[in-house]
Design an enzyme around this catalytic site. Structure first.
Site, PDB file in Angstrom:
ATOM      1  CG  ASP A  19       5.266   3.501  -1.271  1.00 49.43           C
ATOM      2  OD1 ASP A  19       5.547   4.076  -0.199  1.00 49.43           O
ATOM      3  OD2 ASP A  19       5.839   2.460  -1.645  1.00 49.43           O
ATOM      4  CG  ASN A  67       1.692   3.651   7.644  1.00 48.63           C
ATOM      5  OD1 ASN A  67       0.906   4.195   6.868  1.00 48.63           O
ATOM      6  ND2 ASN A  67       2.664   2.863   7.193  1.00 48.63           N
TER       7      ASN A  67
END
Length: 241
Positions: A19, A67
């Site tokens: 991330d 996503n």
């Protein structure tokens, strides 16, 4: 796959939620995709650090089922990045004896990317070094749902009796059925959540949430986290000695 209890030592299987790519790019005044490209380059360094850290299996979270909610520009850019990454890195991984696998729901991915994924798995299928698993269009709940569908079909077809379904049965239907459960899960960028990653497999994993943004996550920090893992007292629900 169930894991036998063992004395705590270095992690055999490390899973990473990579991330912070977008924030890293934003901090530098660049587009988010610039950060994703930097993050992709970081993967190679961490893969190369695995043998010295005693890590046999590395699983990385590249693209989640959630996503797709990002902008069309970012999603298209990521898909292009994945295609170029596979084409660029596979020869190197073969040379470095790295076996590559992909987990996740493949049908939604485009045909060219799926073909490259199949080719990468074929090309590295003989490799016996680090096992790199890339989670692409992956979600933990989605994986369990797909596994349950396959299990239910086997029950319906008479291949499996309902009384034989238990916590040892379902893992055989998961995407990760050939992998050991992760010992250590690392998330970069300062966020302290697991984001639907390896939900079943990580029931007894140790977690490390670090502030470093993924493009800045170094082999040295990776090695330090693996070393710290070896000092933990892992009891798996038992009473410590």
């Amino acid at each position: 796959m169930s894991r036998p209890l063992r004395e705590t030592d270095g992690p055999c299987h490390v899973a990473i939620i990579m991330d912070g790519n977008g924030r890293w790019a934003t901090q530098k005044g660049r587009p988010r995709l610039f950060g994703h490209h930097a993050g992709a380059r970081r993967v190679r360094e961490i893969v190369e650090a695995c043998p010295d850290a005693g890590v046999k299996y590395l699983t990385i979270f590249a693209f989640s089922t959630e996503n797709w909610k990002r902008t069309q520009v970012e999603v298209a850019g990521l898909m292009s990045l994945f295609r170029r990454y596979i084409m660029k890195e596979m020869q190197a991984f073969v040379k470095e004896n790295v076996r590559v696998r992909f987990i996740g729901d493949r049908p939604r991915l485009d045909a060219k990317l799926r073909g490259l994924m199949d080719e990468a798995e074929r090309m590295t299928g003989h490799c016996t070094g680090t096992n790199l698993t890339i989670a692409l269009n992956y979600g933990g709940r989605d994986e369990v749902a797909r596994a349950t569908q396959r299990l239910a079909q086997d029950v319906a077809d008479g291949k499996l009796h309902p009384d034989d379904v238990n916590e040892e049965t379902l893992p055989r239907y998961l995407d990760t059925h050939v992998l050991p459960d992760p010992d250590l899960v690392i998330r970069t960028s300062g966020e302290a959540r697991i984001s639907n990653f390896l939900l079943w497999q990580s029931a007894y994993a140790e977690y490390e949430f670090v502030d470093t943004l993924w493009p800045d996550f170094s082999a040295e920090e990776f090695a330090a986290l693996c070393g710290a893992y070896g000092k933990r007292d892992r009891r798996f629900g038992a009473v410590g000695r």
